[in-house]
Design an enzyme around this catalytic site. Structure first.
Site, mmCIF file in Angstrom:
data_model
loop_
_atom_site.group_PDB
_atom_site.id
_atom_site.type_symbol
_atom_site.label_atom_id
_atom_site.label_comp_id
_atom_site.label_asym_id
_atom_site.label_seq_id
_atom_site.Cartn_x
_atom_site.Cartn_y
_atom_site.Cartn_z
ATOM 1 N N CYS A 254 -4.762 2.828 -3.617
ATOM 2 C CA CYS A 254 -3.458 3.202 -3.033
ATOM 3 C C CYS A 254 -2.390 2.156 -3.322
ATOM 4 C CB CYS A 254 -3.559 3.447 -1.524
ATOM 5 S SG CYS A 254 -4.623 4.818 -1.102
ATOM 6 N N ASP B 53 2.394 -4.829 7.854
ATOM 7 C CA ASP B 53 1.244 -3.933 7.714
ATOM 8 C C ASP B 53 -0.019 -4.779 7.878
ATOM 9 O OD1 ASP B 53 -0.941 -2.577 6.703
ATOM 10 O OD2 ASP B 53 0.070 -1.843 4.905
ATOM 11 N N HIS C 41 0.865 -1.189 0.000
ATOM 12 C CA HIS C 41 0.000 0.000 0.000
ATOM 13 C C HIS C 41 0.902 1.239 0.000
ATOM 14 C CE1 HIS C 41 -2.826 2.941 1.793
ATOM 15 N NE2 HIS C 41 -3.795 2.133 1.398
ATOM 16 N N GLN D 171 -5.242 -4.922 6.779
ATOM 17 C CA GLN D 171 -6.299 -5.790 6.232
ATOM 18 C C GLN D 171 -6.325 -7.169 6.873
ATOM 19 O OE1 GLN D 171 -8.593 -4.641 4.352
ATOM 20 N NE2 GLN D 171 -7.691 -2.779 3.540
ATOM 21 N N LYS E 3 -10.983 0.150 10.262
ATOM 22 C CA LYS E 3 -11.215 -1.007 9.382
ATOM 23 C C LYS E 3 -11.707 -2.214 10.175
ATOM 24 C CE LYS E 3 -7.612 0.352 6.098
ATOM 25 N NZ LYS E 3 -8.368 0.903 4.989
HETATM 26 C C1 LIG Z 1 -2.959 -2.754 3.358
HETATM 27 C C2 LIG Z 1 -3.185 -1.362 3.840
HETATM 28 N N1 LIG Z 1 -2.195 -0.718 4.460
HETATM 29 C C3 LIG Z 1 -2.342 0.528 4.937
HETATM 30 C C4 LIG Z 1 -3.526 1.191 4.785
HETATM 31 C C5 LIG Z 1 -3.642 2.571 5.329
HETATM 32 O O1 LIG Z 1 -4.578 2.610 6.342
HETATM 33 P P1 LIG Z 1 -4.986 4.023 6.970
HETATM 34 O O2 LIG Z 1 -5.550 4.828 5.838
HETATM 35 O O3 LIG Z 1 -5.988 3.677 8.002
HETATM 36 O O4 LIG Z 1 -3.740 4.612 7.513
HETATM 37 C C6 LIG Z 1 -4.589 0.580 4.143
HETATM 38 C C7 LIG Z 1 -5.859 1.299 3.926
HETATM 39 O O5 LIG Z 1 -6.582 1.054 3.019
HETATM 40 C C8 LIG Z 1 -4.417 -0.734 3.679
HETATM 41 O O6 LIG Z 1 -5.408 -1.380 3.047
#
Ligand SMILES: Cc1ncc(COP(=O)(O)O)c(C=O)c1O
Length: 413
Positions: free
Chosen positions: A371, A206, A129, A209, A232
């Protein structure tokens, strides 16, 4: 509506906890399939916020008075609940951040800026991401370090042979997404962590998800850092968490300076507060932190194993239904081996048009690059549509999505 169709969960009872799911648009019910972007919030989590503001709103850490003490205890204990949710019983290892992105930036700035230099390498994957990819890319630019990317296979898995070649003694950090928010791939984070540690590198997972959908144990994974976002996983926006191994957090410099994160300040210098407060400068998101803990407890009460089973059933069903059509390209691994989402394109219809057409049937899906622009470059498409599922979703909602996609097909034929 056929909501009693899950083998794992009492979906009808769960849906009663989420008033927003009763929304209708000109008589068309909402079918919320955009959970990978943000999940809906159950009543008890909202009530935790209301209880705080109506009952014990006060600043934390610094108050002698009763209200502040109540708020401090609730906010501090929220760290314990959130930590236990991902497998640590050490409050020192749980830093509240704004979200996953801020957790990533915290480590990149506090550790990366100080520790990385020319010749050092950060190993990421092609499916990161932007929260991870852009952050490490920019820190690498500032420090002279290099970012390398583990490629994906045609099926959307990580090429682990390439990973073993790319992670070397020059690697200082391996930062990998647990479950890809575009492909749905569930990555072998334990194996990647072991490879990183064999070369003396840190491992950052990370978990944006993964934490919402299945039980996570940072001790089993063995990683040094793990980040996730409350919004989430049925919690509020504005709060997330960074798990960091205590020894590593102890060695790191603070990320933000100011009140609450200090122990002693003189005109000449300052020393730092104990963990985790060293990394929580200024007045924190108190209500959100308390509600984050409530969301963790809610998911535990429903049952994380049952949620995982339910999400898997729905994902496989959606994958199978969308696979019935030759003109639909689905990205990532097979339906029975992925996280709770399916990204796809309908031939001849831009993902934005598709999302707009299904929206007319009340179906909320995501369209765009999610993203993950470089990953979409690898896939050879500019955008995709993404349907993502959670504990309150039903097969019937997926059927409506598939019918709506069929309408789009006919409209563009
Ligand atoms: C795999 C992953 N990492 C990081 C993020 C970033 O999350 P946040 O926008 O809550 O910081 C997301 C958000 O869609 C994500 O799907």
């Amino acid at each position: 509506m056929g909501v009693q169709e899950s083998d794992a969960l009492d979906v009808a009872a769960i849906r009663d906890e989420f008033p927003v799911l009763d929304r209708e648009f000109d008589g068309t019910p909402l079918r919320y399939l955009d959970n990978a972007a943000t999940a809906q919030t159950p009543k008890r989590v909202v009530e935790a916020i209301v209880d705080y503001y109506y009952g014990y709103n006060a600043n934390v850490h610094r108050g002698i008075h009763e209200l502040s003490q109540e708020a401090s205890i609730a906010y501090e204990e929220a760290h314990d609940t959130v930590g236990e949710f991902v497998g640590t019983d050490r409050r020192e290892e749980v830093v509240f951040t704004k979200n996953t992105t801020e957790a990533m930036n915290l480590v990149a700035y506090a550790w990366g800026l100080n520790e990385l230099g020319p010749g050092d390498e950060v190993v990421l994957t092609e499916m990161e991401h932007h929260a991870s990819l852009v952050t490490w890319q920019q820190i690498a630019k500032r420090t002279g370090a290099t970012c390398k990317y583990v490629p994906i296979t045609d099926e959307g898995y990580l090429d682990m042979e390439a990973a073993r070649d790319l992670i070397t003694d020059d690697t200082e950090m391996v930062s990998v997404v647990h479950v890809s928010n575009t492909l749905g791939t569930v990555n072998p984070v334990r194996e990647l962590t072991d490879i990183a540690h064999d070369h003396g590198a840190y491992a950052f997972v990370d978990g944006a998800q993964s934490a919402p959908h299945h039980p996570v144990d940072v001790t089993d994974i063995g990683c040094d850092f793990f980040a996730f976002s409350a919004h989430k996983m049925c919690g509020p926006t504005g709060i997330g968490a960074l798990y960091g191994r205590e020894e590593v957090l102890e060695e790191m410099e603070p990320y933000l300076y100011g009140g609450d994160m200090i122990r002693k300040v003189t005109f000449e210098d300052s020393t730092w507060n104990e963990l985790p407060w060293k990394f929580e400068a200024g007045t924190p998101s108190i209500a959100q932190g308390i509600a984050f803990a409530e969301a963790c407890e809610y998911l535990e009460d429903v049952g994380q194993d049952a949620i995982e089973r339910h999400d898997r059933e729905l994902t496989e069903y959606a994958y199978d239904r969308l696979s019935e059509f030759d003109d639909i390209d689905i990205y990532g691994p097979p339906g029975d081996d992925r996280g709770a989402l399916v990204s796809f394109n309908l031939e001849g219809v831009h993902a934005h048009d598709l999302a707009s057409i299904v929206n007319d049937d009340g179906v909320a899906i995501r369209a765009g690059d999610h993203c993950t622009q470089p990953l979409h470059d690898v896939l050879g498409v500019g955008a995709s549509a993404r349907a993502s599922f959670y504990l309150y979703n039903t097969r019937e909602e997926i059927d409506v999505l598939v019918e709506a996609v069929d309408e789009a097909r006919q409209l563009f034929a």
